[in-house]
Design a protein around this motif. Structure first.
Motif, PDB file in Angstrom:
ATOM      1  N   SER A 193      46.558  37.531  11.464  1.00  0.00           N
ATOM      2  CA  SER A 193      46.633  37.805  12.912  1.00  0.00           C
ATOM      3  C   SER A 193      47.737  38.807  13.218  1.00  0.00           C
ATOM      4  O   SER A 193      48.673  38.535  13.967  1.00  0.00           O
ATOM      5  N   ILE A 194      47.613  40.006  12.625  1.00  0.00           N
ATOM      6  CA  ILE A 194      48.601  41.068  12.822  1.00  0.00           C
ATOM      7  C   ILE A 194      48.063  42.084  13.824  1.00  0.00           C
ATOM      8  O   ILE A 194      46.969  42.638  13.653  1.00  0.00           O
ATOM      9  N   LEU A 195      48.817  42.330  14.879  1.00  0.00           N
ATOM     10  CA  LEU A 195      48.435  43.280  15.917  1.00  0.00           C
ATOM     11  C   LEU A 195      49.003  44.655  15.583  1.00  0.00           C
ATOM     12  O   LEU A 195      50.201  44.805  15.348  1.00  0.00           O
ATOM     13  N   SER A 196      48.132  45.662  15.564  1.00  0.00           N
ATOM     14  CA  SER A 196      48.580  47.023  15.267  1.00  0.00           C
ATOM     15  C   SER A 196      47.597  48.013  15.877  1.00  0.00           C
ATOM     16  O   SER A 196      46.717  47.642  16.665  1.00  0.00           O
ATOM     17  N   MET A 197      47.725  49.276  15.504  1.00  0.00           N
ATOM     18  CA  MET A 197      46.913  50.340  16.074  1.00  0.00           C
ATOM     19  C   MET A 197      45.421  50.146  15.791  1.00  0.00           C
ATOM     20  O   MET A 197      45.038  49.696  14.714  1.00  0.00           O
ATOM     21  N   ASN A 198      44.605  50.544  16.730  1.00  0.00           N
ATOM     22  CA  ASN A 198      43.151  50.533  16.592  1.00  0.00           C
ATOM     23  C   ASN A 198      42.648  51.976  16.600  1.00  0.00           C
ATOM     24  O   ASN A 198      42.994  52.758  17.488  1.00  0.00           O
ATOM     25  N   ALA A 199      41.842  52.328  15.610  1.00  0.00           N
ATOM     26  CA  ALA A 199      41.278  53.679  15.553  1.00  0.00           C
ATOM     27  C   ALA A 199      40.088  53.786  16.506  1.00  0.00           C
ATOM     28  O   ALA A 199      39.116  53.038  16.388  1.00  0.00           O
ATOM     29  N   VAL A 200      40.199  54.726  17.432  1.00  0.00           N
ATOM     30  CA  VAL A 200      39.091  55.016  18.350  1.00  0.00           C
ATOM     31  C   VAL A 200      38.896  56.533  18.300  1.00  0.00           C
ATOM     32  O   VAL A 200      39.445  57.274  19.122  1.00  0.00           O
ATOM     33  N   PRO A 201      38.148  57.020  17.307  1.00  0.00           N
ATOM     34  CA  PRO A 201      38.041  58.475  17.106  1.00  0.00           C
ATOM     35  C   PRO A 201      37.514  59.242  18.308  1.00  0.00           C
ATOM     36  O   PRO A 201      37.821  60.431  18.474  1.00  0.00           O
ATOM     37  N   SER A 202      36.754  58.585  19.162  1.00  0.00           N
ATOM     38  CA  SER A 202      36.176  59.276  20.315  1.00  0.00           C
ATOM     39  C   SER A 202      37.144  59.423  21.477  1.00  0.00           C
ATOM     40  O   SER A 202      36.847  60.105  22.463  1.00  0.00           O
ATOM     41  N   GLU A 203      38.317  58.781  21.388  1.00  0.00           N
ATOM     42  CA  GLU A 203      39.291  58.804  22.481  1.00  0.00           C
ATOM     43  C   GLU A 203      40.541  59.573  22.061  1.00  0.00           C
ATOM     44  O   GLU A 203      40.834  59.715  20.871  1.00  0.00           O
ATOM     45  N   VAL A 204      41.288  60.036  23.044  1.00  0.00           N
ATOM     46  CA  VAL A 204      42.604  60.643  22.819  1.00  0.00           C
ATOM     47  C   VAL A 204      43.629  59.833  23.592  1.00  0.00           C
ATOM     48  O   VAL A 204      43.466  59.599  24.794  1.00  0.00           O
TER      49      VAL A 204
ATOM     50  N   PHE B  61      41.291  37.170  17.399  1.00  0.00           N
ATOM     51  CA  PHE B  61      41.332  37.994  16.205  1.00  0.00           C
ATOM     52  C   PHE B  61      40.406  39.195  16.316  1.00  0.00           C
ATOM     53  O   PHE B  61      40.723  40.285  15.887  1.00  0.00           O
ATOM     54  N   SER B  62      39.238  39.017  16.897  1.00  0.00           N
ATOM     55  CA  SER B  62      38.243  40.087  16.952  1.00  0.00           C
ATOM     56  C   SER B  62      38.429  41.013  18.142  1.00  0.00           C
ATOM     57  O   SER B  62      37.775  42.044  18.232  1.00  0.00           O
ATOM     58  N   SER B  63      39.301  40.636  19.071  1.00  0.00           N
ATOM     59  CA  SER B  63      39.456  41.427  20.276  1.00  0.00           C
ATOM     60  C   SER B  63      39.918  42.835  19.940  1.00  0.00           C
ATOM     61  O   SER B  63      40.861  43.037  19.191  1.00  0.00           O
ATOM     62  N   GLY B  64      39.246  43.820  20.481  1.00  0.00           N
ATOM     63  CA  GLY B  64      39.618  45.212  20.264  1.00  0.00           C
ATOM     64  C   GLY B  64      38.754  45.913  19.252  1.00  0.00           C
ATOM     65  O   GLY B  64      38.655  47.135  19.264  1.00  0.00           O
ATOM     66  N   ILE B  65      38.108  45.166  18.335  1.00  0.00           N
ATOM     67  CA  ILE B  65      37.279  45.801  17.325  1.00  0.00           C
ATOM     68  C   ILE B  65      36.084  46.474  17.994  1.00  0.00           C
ATOM     69  O   ILE B  65      35.342  45.865  18.755  1.00  0.00           O
ATOM     70  N   GLY B  66      35.917  47.761  17.703  1.00  0.00           N
ATOM     71  CA  GLY B  66      34.790  48.499  18.261  1.00  0.00           C
ATOM     72  C   GLY B  66      34.962  48.880  19.716  1.00  0.00           C
ATOM     73  O   GLY B  66      34.037  49.400  20.336  1.00  0.00           O
ATOM     74  N   SER B  67      36.123  48.645  20.305  1.00  0.00           N
ATOM     75  CA  SER B  67      36.337  48.964  21.712  1.00  0.00           C
ATOM     76  C   SER B  67      37.249  50.180  21.839  1.00  0.00           C
ATOM     77  O   SER B  67      37.671  50.765  20.846  1.00  0.00           O
ATOM     78  N   SER B  68      37.572  50.531  23.054  1.00  0.00           N
ATOM     79  CA  SER B  68      38.460  51.673  23.295  1.00  0.00           C
ATOM     80  C   SER B  68      39.920  51.244  23.419  1.00  0.00           C
ATOM     81  O   SER B  68      40.778  52.070  23.721  1.00  0.00           O
ATOM     82  N   GLU B  69      40.205  49.967  23.214  1.00  0.00           N
ATOM     83  CA  GLU B  69      41.590  49.521  23.254  1.00  0.00           C
ATOM     84  C   GLU B  69      42.358  50.128  22.088  1.00  0.00           C
ATOM     85  O   GLU B  69      41.833  50.318  21.003  1.00  0.00           O
ATOM     86  N   GLY B  70      43.636  50.394  22.317  1.00  0.00           N
ATOM     87  CA  GLY B  70      44.436  51.070  21.302  1.00  0.00           C
ATOM     88  C   GLY B  70      45.050  50.160  20.272  1.00  0.00           C
ATOM     89  O   GLY B  70      45.716  50.639  19.341  1.00  0.00           O
ATOM     90  N   VAL B  71      44.871  48.845  20.414  1.00  0.00           N
ATOM     91  CA  VAL B  71      45.422  47.898  19.442  1.00  0.00           C
ATOM     92  C   VAL B  71      44.364  46.844  19.114  1.00  0.00           C
ATOM     93  O   VAL B  71      43.432  46.618  19.886  1.00  0.00           O
ATOM     94  N   LEU B  72      44.509  46.224  17.943  1.00  0.00           N
ATOM     95  CA  LEU B  72      43.629  45.114  17.571  1.00  0.00           C
ATOM     96  C   LEU B  72      44.305  44.269  16.504  1.00  0.00           C
ATOM     97  O   LEU B  72      45.270  44.695  15.864  1.00  0.00           O
ATOM     98  N   TYR B  73      43.804  43.062  16.332  1.00  0.00           N
ATOM     99  CA  TYR B  73      44.279  42.156  15.292  1.00  0.00           C
ATOM    100  C   TYR B  73      43.442  42.339  14.025  1.00  0.00           C
ATOM    101  O   TYR B  73      42.221  42.474  14.082  1.00  0.00           O
TER     102      TYR B  73
END
Length: 825
Positions: free
Chosen positions: A639-650, A662-674
């Motif tokens: 359960s480590i929170l860090s940067m989320n890659a969103v190649p379509s966003e700047v 744990f799954s929150s942020g995966i596949g989304s436009s949020e800049g962080v995820l677990y």
């Protein structure tokens, strides 16, 4: 250099049949008769004849050669010999007979190679006439260095081989009772040594089947999707000619015998391909590689009496190198990359791949052709080890205080300004989203061509080895954020965020190795990825990847890693242990985490799980295949929170509130995820190592001295203050764990327990960095324990860490320098 058909005498392949087989007797008798002809005036030839007893029999040599038995060899170097010789199928007596015939035949081939060399055969240079051997010394109460010197003296003085020196020996095994070395000798030198009949100095020719590392054959089949059933003989496995391995994920790793140079490597690729293309002059339907097997001419009835591996190899060659096209397409696409050693021009090995790797590569190679090439490479006398590459895959708000001061839930090192400033950390991973707000630099695009630009806010180098981007919610982006992430919403002004990294003011140099999904393609040249960022001062490299080796072993990747770190004491590589420990699975740590000179990291839990005193159930366990404690340390990896890659966003950044699952942020436009895994624990420790480097460089040690700490000092510090975990989370149950076991190693990293920090702890400490200890030497350090300065702890720790020379690929005991630390009150 073009190879001639005479190269068919180079060396035997993977099995030697019983002396009761007619063809075996014929070939062995022929080789022994050649020995009777060595009556020339040349001293080397005369020594060869004298050492054989003058009568052409191998009996004189046998007593010494066979002092290393079949089962004992397995305790020295990992191979599939028990299967190759059919110990279970045929019984020990029959298998031993095959083993002894194989050794005799290898020695006879070496004699013939030397004869051809001395006769001026253009196909034979010195490197073709010198064959590989395993030579051991059982001299009591001697160090490996002393035993090595004894072998050199015997070869140079006793055998009058003036060309022989220490550079032609490398350590394979070392303990108190015996040291074993790989060596390249002329046959005449080997025969002189064998003729001593000294049980304390056994010698064994390294035939082809002794060079192929344990599990390589079955791993090739497994990659081709062939079912591996341990209860079914290998010759009954169901596979077809079109069963293929991925060319982009499979390469052959070759260790050359000591003493090779760049010129040897440059010739090796051409030589190998010429050799693989040679046909038997007496039977053009059969390749020389297949013909090298002494069982090649056996009838079906004779072959039925041999181990299953014999029949398996016959089938491999029929579908591979002896097929209609002879694997020509595979040969045409092969690429050879050298692995350099520590001396100028020295080569320690090369990698043979089946095509150029790119992000879009999806080439395949027939498994029969891949195995045929493994067999062919193992025949060359310049080669000492052959293996398949391991498949490499990717394997922090809470972590910041857990690693600094878990007991008081604070960040005393940050409070002193120790934030990683001035440090550069190298990272090799799947890719990096360069415009996530935690690394974004709005002053301009990051150049992704390997150029170093130290003016950038975070990413000072991006090597597009495979490509130049990360997948959505990609692994590499998360890893980098844990090490150096520092939020800058506008790409300029930094501020505290939900997921700042451990070394938030450090910078990163990145090499993109992403091969799609969770697969990585690591450069064959170790310096290509470990050297990332070194022009800008990077002394730490974080590797959140590795292999899940079956069986676990010290392989060529571990060897090359140790070689790099042994030759650069300033450097430390920090490696993920792996995520294969579920069910308390022992020996589940892969490569390069089993290397000796790295810092291997397992995963502990966070407060949001069961607590910081728990080991994560998935964290891979030791020991290593040669019995060393592993992992070295653990750190939060669940359960480590860090940067989320969103190649379509700047500029993707923190959401309005912290993700809750744990799954929150995966596949989304949020800049962080677990995410979770030892891949998350490793960058946390890499960030902590950067804080330790800044601590020493900026003079925070009580002496006030500013030093550039070695990689081994960083490793020692992180180990020394590590704190004990108490339990392993096994889901519905928990099991105990203890200090110095193979679950947690030396414990959870804790900087406040590792380094004196004014106003934050009461630790008295001293260190000795870059100390040199010589063979047989003892170094004493006197420590006066007082309670000055308010110290009231009774805990005393002494930690010894050293960079060890690389072991041999497949080593069973891999330490070369076996040092002891003794504490006396």
């Amino acid at each position: 250099m073009m190879l001639r058909p005479s190269i068919a005498y180079v060396q035997l392949l993977l099995l030697v049949v019983s002396a009761t087989a007619a063809t075996a007797n014929t070939k062995i008798s022929k080789a022994r008769r050649l020995r009777q002809k060595l009556t020339f005036t040349n001293p080397s030839r005369r020594r060869a004849q004298d050492s054989s007893g003058g009568g052409g029999s191998s009996a004189a040599a046998s007593a010494s050669i066979f002092a290393i038995g079949l089962e004992e060899f397995q305790q020295i170097l990992s191979t599939d010999l028990l299967e190759e010789y059919g110990v279970e199928e045929l019984g020990v007596e029959k298998a031993t007979e095959l083993w002894e015939n194989s050794a005799n035949y290898q020695l006879d081939l070496a004699v013939e190679a030397e004869e051809r060399y001395l006769d001026g055969d253009d196909a034979y240079g010195t490197e073709d006439a010198e064959y590989p051997y395993l030579i051991c010394s059982r001299k009591p109460r001697k160090s490996a260095l002393a035993r090595l010197g004894q072998i050199v003296d015997i070869a140079v003085l006793g055998a009058e081989d003036e060309s022989f020196n220490e550079s032609k020996l490398f350590t394979i095994y070392n303990d108190n009772d015996m040291s074993c070395f790989g060596a390249r000798f002329l046959a005449s030198t080997a025969l002189v040594i064998a003729d001593l009949q000294d049980p304390e100095l056994p010698l064994l020719p390294l035939g082809a089947n002794l060079k192929v590392r344990e599990g390589a054959v079955e791993e090739a089949l497994r990659r081709a999707g062939i079912e591996i059933d341990p209860d079914v003989p290998i010759d009954e496995f169901v596979f077809r000619r079109n069963d293929a391995v991925s060319s982009s994920q499979t390469r052959i790793e070759v260790a050359l015998c000591s003493g090779q140079d760049r010129d040897s490597l440059d010739r090796m690729g051409v030589r190998l391909l010429d050799f693989m293309n040679l046909l038997d002059p007496d039977d053009p339907s059969q390749s020389v590689v297949a013909k090298q097997n002494i069982y090649a001419d056996l009838t079906a009835d004779e072959l039925d009496n041999m181990p299953a591996r014999s029949k398996f190899w016959r089938r491999v060659f029929e579908m591979g190198i002896d097929s209609a096209d002879g694997c020509q397409d595979t040969f045409d696409g092969m690429i050879f990359e050298g692995q350099m050693g520590d001396e100028d021009g020295e080569v320690i090995g090369f990698y043979a791949s089946f095509g150029e790797q790119t992000a879009d590569t999806n080439l395949t190679t027939g498994v029969s052709c891949a195995l045929s090439i493994i067999a062919g490479i193992s025949l060359l006398p310049q080669v000492c080890s052959v293996d398949l590459n391991p498949l490499i895959s990717t394997n922090n708000v809470d972590a910041t205080w857990i690693l600094q001061d878990a007991a008081d839930v604070n960040t005393p090192f940050y409070d002193k300004g120790i934030t990683g400033k001035g440090e550069v950390i190298g990272v090799s991973d799947s890719g990096l989203d360069t415009d996530n707000c935690y690394v974004w630099d709005a002053t301009g695009d990051i150049r992704k061509n390997g150029v170093v630009d130290e003016s950038r806010r975070k990413i000072i180098q991006y090597d597009d080895y495979i490509d130049d981007q990360d997948d959505p919610s990609g692994h590499g982006t998360h890893v980098v954020g844990t090490i150096v992430g520092h939020r800058a919403v506008d790409g300029r002004a930094e501020s505290d965020g939900l997921a700042n990294g451990i070394a938030r003011d450090a910078k990163v140099a990145f090499i993109d190795c992403g091969a799609g999904g969770d697969s990585l393609y690591i450069p064959a040249d170790t310096g290509r990825y470990l050297g990332i960022g070194t022009p800008a001062g990077a002394k730490i490299h974080s590797s959140s990847w590795g292999s899940d080796l079956i069986p676990p072993k010290y392989d060529s990747l571990s060897r090359d890693t140790d070689a790099y770190l042994y030759n650069d004491w300033n450097f430390l590589q920090i490696v993920a242990a792996g995520n294969s420990g579920t069910g308390n699975r022992e020996k589940s740590i892969g490569s390069p985490a089993v290397a000796k000179n790295v810092l291997t990291v397992g995963a502990s839990q966070n407060p949001t799980n069961k607590g910081i005193g728990y080991l994560a159930d998935f964290s891979s366990r030791g020991p290593t295949s040669d019995g060393r404690i592993s992992p070295d340390v653990v750190a939060p990896g669940q359960s480590i929170l860090s940067m989320n890659a969103v190649p379509s966003e700047v500029g993707e950044c923190d959401p309005d509130s912290e993700p809750l699952s744990f799954s929150s942020g995966i596949g989304s436009s949020e800049g962080v995820l677990y995410l979770q895994g030892t891949s998350m624990a490793t960058p946390a420790v890499s960030g902590a190592a950067a804080l330790v480097r800044q601590y020493f460089k900026d003079g925070f040690f009580p002496t006030g001295e500013s030093i550039d700490p070695s990689g081994m000092l960083l490793k020692a510090v992180l180990i020394s203050g590590a704190q004990q975990l108490s339990l392993i989370d096994n889901g519905f149950t928990s099991t105990p764990t203890a200090f110095y076991d193979n679950n947690q190693g030396f414990g959870r990293v804790s900087l406040i327990d590792s380094l004196p920090l004014e106003g934050a702890n009461l630790i008295n400490a001293s260190y000795a960095d870059r100390a040199i200890i010589r063979d047989g030497e003892t170094i004493d350090f006197e420590v006066n324990i007082t309670h000055a300065g308010g110290c009231r702890e009774n805990d005393f720790r002494a930690t010894l860490v050293w960079a060890d020379p690389p072991g041999a690929s497949g080593c069973v005991k891999c330490l070369v320098n076996d040092l002891d630390l003794t504490v006396t009150n």
